[in-house]
Enzyme design. Structure first.
Site, mmCIF file in Angstrom:
data_model
loop_
_atom_site.group_PDB
_atom_site.id
_atom_site.type_symbol
_atom_site.label_atom_id
_atom_site.label_comp_id
_atom_site.label_asym_id
_atom_site.label_seq_id
_atom_site.Cartn_x
_atom_site.Cartn_y
_atom_site.Cartn_z
ATOM 1 N N ASN A 132 0.865 -1.187 0.000
ATOM 2 C CA ASN A 132 0.000 0.000 0.000
ATOM 3 C C ASN A 132 0.899 1.234 0.000
ATOM 4 O OD1 ASN A 132 -1.873 1.981 0.389
ATOM 5 N ND2 ASN A 132 -2.523 1.290 2.424
ATOM 6 N N SER A 160 3.728 -2.257 10.223
ATOM 7 C CA SER A 160 5.181 -2.276 10.392
ATOM 8 C C SER A 160 5.829 -3.595 9.981
ATOM 9 C CB SER A 160 5.570 -1.898 11.825
ATOM 10 O OG SER A 160 5.126 -0.582 12.122
ATOM 11 N N HIS A 177 -9.436 0.955 5.081
ATOM 12 C CA HIS A 177 -8.134 1.127 5.737
ATOM 13 C C HIS A 177 -8.308 2.018 6.968
ATOM 14 C CE1 HIS A 177 -4.027 2.311 6.549
ATOM 15 N NE2 HIS A 177 -3.677 1.221 5.918
ATOM 16 N N GLU A 230 -6.685 4.379 8.034
ATOM 17 C CA GLU A 230 -6.531 5.825 7.785
ATOM 18 C C GLU A 230 -7.812 6.412 7.212
ATOM 19 O OE1 GLU A 230 -2.913 5.266 5.604
ATOM 20 O OE2 GLU A 230 -1.987 4.659 7.491
ATOM 21 N N GLU A 233 -5.143 -5.181 10.578
ATOM 22 C CA GLU A 233 -4.103 -4.179 10.807
ATOM 23 C C GLU A 233 -4.366 -3.461 12.128
ATOM 24 O OE1 GLU A 233 -2.273 -2.900 6.807
ATOM 25 O OE2 GLU A 233 -4.004 -1.647 7.168
ATOM 26 N N GLY A 244 2.721 2.070 10.788
ATOM 27 C CA GLY A 244 3.648 3.182 10.613
ATOM 28 C C GLY A 244 4.377 3.568 11.888
ATOM 29 N N LYS A 275 0.106 4.199 -0.197
ATOM 30 C CA LYS A 275 -0.537 5.363 0.450
ATOM 31 C C LYS A 275 -0.311 6.613 -0.416
ATOM 32 C CE LYS A 275 -0.230 2.941 4.796
ATOM 33 N NZ LYS A 275 -0.173 2.968 6.244
#
Ligand SMILES: O=C[C@H](O)COP(=O)(O)O
Length: 248
Positions: free
Chosen positions: A10, A211, A94, A96, A165, A171, A12
């Site tokens: 991904n 990560s 996701h 985010e 996730e 991240g 992003k």
């Protein structure tokens, strides 16, 4: 019972035309394990370009899409548009999108339903925040997020990959331990066997994301219920090749 390992990169909101070209060149050189399905999640503006230069053994995904085919939805793209430029996958839900853009379970489900109806394959993301984990609510959250997807997916499970996730691992450099990830994947599979079907539970691929690096991928990949990865930061680097090849 063979679940084909599936690794998503991904990207992003990263990269420019030069960098995405370089990433594709790196992927072309590989070598990539032919037994692994590889999908790259590309910023919308580069989808058509990447689709035009990527080798046929790598799939291209959008990172989001809207829940209807067309209309007055400024800034959005539809599954029909994604398919029109030759891409076949989309990442939905996701964390985010959920946390920054306020997407709720119901909206994610509507998007999943429309994407599947229009022939896209979907990576559907779920996962708890640190606060939820510390409150002992990991399973409750993951089951709630997945439950919302059940009517949206219907009998289309063959076109869905779930990505677990944990938000606290995204991240941050804090990977879930293989045991932590395996535990959630296993309990999700048990939940699916009760709430979807035994066949779905056995066949659905569950990726881990958060990560993942070349250094931790092999140990995670060895867990029986981890069927691939959804990789953010490391998917922009040459080490993504090693992550794809983690089961070798
Ligand atoms: O979609 C990918 C995940 O958000 C993981 O991102 P990360 O590998 O940078 O932690």
């Amino acid at each position: 019972m063979g679940r084909k390992f599936v690794v998503g990169g991904n990207w992003k909101m990263n990269g420019d035309k030069k960098q995405v070209t370089e990433i594709v060149e790196t992927l072309k050189k590989g070598p990539l394990d032919p037994n692994v399905e590889v999908v790259v999640g590309v910023p919308a503006i580069y989808l058509e370009y990447v689709q035009s230069i990527i080798p046929g053994n790598i799939n291209v995904a959008a990172q989001n899409c809207w829940k209807v085919a067309k209309g007055a939805f400024t800034g959005e793209i539809s599954p029909a548009m994604i398919k029109d430029i030759g891409a076949n996958w989309v990442i939905l839900g996701h964390s985010e999108r959920r946390t920054i853009f306020g997407e709720k379970d119901e909206l994610v489900a509507e998007k999943v339903a429309h994407a599947l109806e229009n022939g896209l394959k979907v990576i559907a993301c779920i996962g708890e925040t640190l606060e939820e984990r510390e409150a002992g609510k990991t399973e409750e959250v993951v089951f709630r997020q997945t439950k919302a997807l059940l009517p949206a997916i219907g009998n289309n499970w063959a076109n869905v990959v779930l990505a677990y996730e944990p938000v606290w691992a995204i991240g941050t450099g804090k990977t879930a331990s293989p045991q932590q990830a395996q535990d959630v994947h296993a309990s999700l599979r048990t939940w699916l066997s009760t709430n979807a079907s035994a066949d779905v539970a056995a066949a659905v691929r569950i990726q881990y994301g958060g990560s993942v690096t070349a250094a931790n991928a092999k140990e995670l990949a060895a867990c029986p219920d981890i069927d691939g990865f959804l990789v953010g930061g490391a998917s922009l680097k040459p080490e993504f090749i090693d992550i794809v090849n983690a089961t070798q």
